[in-house]
Design an enzyme around this catalytic site. Structure first.
Site, PDB file in Angstrom:
ATOM      1  N   SER A  59       0.814  -1.226   0.000  1.00  0.00           N
ATOM      2  CA  SER A  59       0.000   0.000   0.000  1.00  0.00           C
ATOM      3  C   SER A  59       0.843   1.270   0.000  1.00  0.00           C
ATOM      4  O   SER A  59       0.413   2.316   0.494  1.00  0.00           O
ATOM      5  CB  SER A  59      -0.963   0.005   1.202  1.00  0.00           C
ATOM      6  OG  SER A  59      -1.790  -1.148   1.182  1.00  0.00           O
ATOM      7  N   ARG A  60       2.059   1.164  -0.518  1.00  0.00           N
ATOM      8  CA  ARG A  60       2.992   2.298  -0.606  1.00  0.00           C
ATOM      9  C   ARG A  60       3.421   2.837   0.755  1.00  0.00           C
ATOM     10  O   ARG A  60       3.930   3.958   0.845  1.00  0.00           O
ATOM     11  CB  ARG A  60       2.381   3.438  -1.451  1.00  0.00           C
ATOM     12  CG  ARG A  60       2.087   3.039  -2.901  1.00  0.00           C
ATOM     13  CD  ARG A  60       3.377   2.705  -3.629  1.00  0.00           C
ATOM     14  NE  ARG A  60       3.186   2.436  -5.041  1.00  0.00           N
ATOM     15  CZ  ARG A  60       3.056   1.204  -5.557  1.00  0.00           C
ATOM     16  NH1 ARG A  60       3.057   0.158  -4.755  1.00  0.00           N
ATOM     17  NH2 ARG A  60       2.927   1.029  -6.849  1.00  0.00           N
ATOM     18  N   LEU A  61       3.231   2.043   1.803  1.00  0.00           N
ATOM     19  CA  LEU A  61       3.675   2.464   3.138  1.00  0.00           C
ATOM     20  C   LEU A  61       5.085   1.915   3.379  1.00  0.00           C
ATOM     21  O   LEU A  61       5.317   1.029   4.202  1.00  0.00           O
ATOM     22  CB  LEU A  61       2.685   1.979   4.201  1.00  0.00           C
ATOM     23  CG  LEU A  61       1.274   2.567   4.077  1.00  0.00           C
ATOM     24  CD1 LEU A  61       0.353   1.960   5.132  1.00  0.00           C
ATOM     25  CD2 LEU A  61       1.325   4.085   4.204  1.00  0.00           C
TER      26      LEU A  61
END
Length: 557
Positions: free
Chosen positions: A532-534
């Protein structure tokens, strides 16, 4: 590449010197080497040499070693820069075939059959050799497009003929590439070659399905389907059980809920070899891997990926049938042909899944942490894990970037070598601040380094320069990096001149305009891709290049 005893290898356009034990092997692979000739020791009179020499003489120039007394590798300097003389063989230059598919040759059924007969006749190939080369080509093409992390489980459907054999061979190679193939082989033959292929797969514990185990529900267990059912000799309608299998695969093309990419070997099953899917009852594969040369039906192929496999076509065959074939890149056994698929750049997306990067796990010494990650990249088999983007800027702040190769690192910093007259060197001499980026896509990792740049000592530059191959040493002398050239021939002529100057193997001094730089970091960031692009981002900073105290902080992704 075949490496023979008492043989020195060069780049394209070279002659080979072979010994008896290598002669038969040379027959099988010479067509994939860019050789201008073969030198046989004149004293050899064995039956093996006579047979091989006779067969090769129709395809490659043959010489006796008495014509080249006391040969030295350096005398073949021209091999490093001059391509092979392919005679009348029609080979398409560079990537022209990607933009003009009609520049390729397309074979009719009769031509494809005639070429196969000739390969296994006067050319000396056996069916199992061709099947091995074809299967490897198919597996390699799949690995080019469908990454094992996403398309691990492959259903391979094999027909009763040679196309099915190609699928069996491809399954073995796919297994060794890290995939998990499952085989559906409903019409087995008692021919020894096929029984041996089945045995090879069974010894690898590759599972075989019964035809009654195949259903639309069971297909959901697979990420990819390899269609090796029918080849170019097939005609008419499919008979049981393949009629039901084809219907099930056609449903996959239509039903978006169970859509699975299909890769077809040479001919999409259900197609006419020349007219294509004329009845609309054939498969619509995502990828087609043509073998030897594409067949006429391939002109109507509209899938995303079209590859040519089978890097085994002898020049004599290419000349006789006026084949226009694309060049294969490097040592690859497959090459993309046809127009590249159109891509929606905004839709390109990778879901990063990797190890977490937590403060309690990272080494508190950033140089040691770099070493750990760098060794991981090497162990992962990445191509040039030492490649890094070097960003520089002029004194006015105008930036530029390029990829260079890391050639050393320690607690002082990161070292690379270049021409001191190049653009990057000029910018570094006027503005000694720069940044480096290492990106290791398979590991979902990158490392960003910022700092001040200085030249390495002359002693370090000398030591590295003389560790390089002689060709690279001469290349460094010839290239006035970033300067305008009137043409390629100028560079080749200069290279030839320097090669002749040092043809006696004498010491090559390092030019004073060539050497190393070292970036002394003040910031080193470790980036780990996450869902999730974290992403995880841990950065080490210090006040100056002489400060031994590093401070670590976590940055927002």
């Amino acid at each position: 590449m075949l490496v023979c005893r008492r043989m020195t290898t060069w780049s394209s356009g070279c002659s080979l010197r072979v010994s008896p034990g290598d002669a038969r092997a040379l027959l099988r692979v010479f067509s994939s080497l860019s050789c201008s000739g073969v030198i046989f020791p004149s004293t050899r009179r064995s039956n093996t040499f006579k047979q091989v020499r006779s067969k090769l003489s129709n395809r490659i120039p043959i010489s006796g070693s008495h014509l080249f007394p006391r040969l030295k590798p350096v005398e073949f300097w021209k091999c490093m820069s001059v391509g092979p003389d392919r005679g009348n063989m029609a080979v398409i230059d560079t990537l022209h075939h990607l933009h003009d598919p009609d520049s390729l040759s397309y074979l009719s059924q009769a031509e494809a059959s005639a070429i196969d007969e000739e390969l296994m006749g006067s050319m000396g190939f056996s069916i199992d050799q061709l099947m091995e080369l074809a299967g490897l080509s198919v597996a390699s093409a799949i690995a080019e497009v469908y990454r094992v992390e996403k398309y691990k489980h492959i259903l391979v459907i094999c027909g009763p003929g040679n196309n099915g054999g190609d699928g069996l061979v491809a399954s073995r190679h796919l297994f060794h590439f890290g995939y998990k193939p499952t085989i559906l082989y409903p019409k087995r033959t008692d021919k020894p070659i096929y029984k041996s292929l089945v045995t090879q797969l069974e010894t690898l514990s590759i599972p075989f399905l019964d035809e009654d185990q195949l259903s639309s529900a069971s297909l959901k267990d697979y990420n990819l389907i390899l269609d090796s059912i029918f080849g170019f000799s097939f005609h008419g309608n499919a008979r049981p059980p393949f009629d039901k299998i084809l219907q099930l695969l056609r449903d996959i093309n239509i039903n978006t809920n169970t859509q699975i990419p299909i890769v077809s070997v040479d001919i999409p099953s259900g197609w006419d070899v020349e007219l294509g899917d004329k009845d609309g009852l054939g498969l619509k594969p995502d990828m087609l891997v043509s073998l030897t040369a594409p067949k006429l039906c391939a002109k109507t192929f509209r899938g995303s990926h079209h590859f040519l496999g089978g890097r085994f076509v002898p020049p004599g065959i290419a000349e006789k049938y006026n084949l226009k074939l694309p060049p294969y890149p490097g040592s690859s056994v497959c090459v993309r042909i046809g127009k590249p698929p159109s891509v929606d750049v905004s839709a390109l997306r990778e879901n990063y899944v990797g190890a977490v990067l937590l403060e309690e796990h990272i080494n508190k010494d950033p140089f040691k942490q770099f070493q750990e990650w760098f060794e991981d990249a090497v162990a992962a088999g990445l191509t040039e894990p030492n490649a890094m983007t070097l960003a520089t800027a002029t004194s006015e702040g105008h930036p530029s970037a390029r990829v260079v190769l890391l050639k050393g690192y320690d607690h002082r910093g990161f070292v690379w070598y270049t021409n001191y007259g190049s653009r990057k060197a000029s910018e570094l001499l006027s503005n000694p601040w720069a940044s480096l980026v290492f990106f290791w896509d398979k590991l979902h990792r990158q490392i960003r380094v910022e700092g001040k740049v200085e030249k390495v000592s002359d002693e370090e530059s000398d030591e590295y320069f003389h560790s390089r191959p002689r060709g690279s040493q001469i290349g460094a002398i010839v290239s006035r990096q970033s300067e305008v050239l009137p043409g390629r021939q100028t560079l080749d002529d200069q290279y030839k001149s320097i090669c002749e100057k040092y043809a006696d193997g004498s010491y090559i001094p390092r030019p004073n305009f060539w050497g190393g730089f070292r970036l002394l970091p003040v910031s080193i960031e470790f980036w780990q891709g996450r869902e999730s692009r974290l992403h995880d981002r841990l950065v080490f900073t210090r006040e100056g290049v002489d400060d031994d105290q590093w401070r670590m902080q976590r940055l927002s992704p």
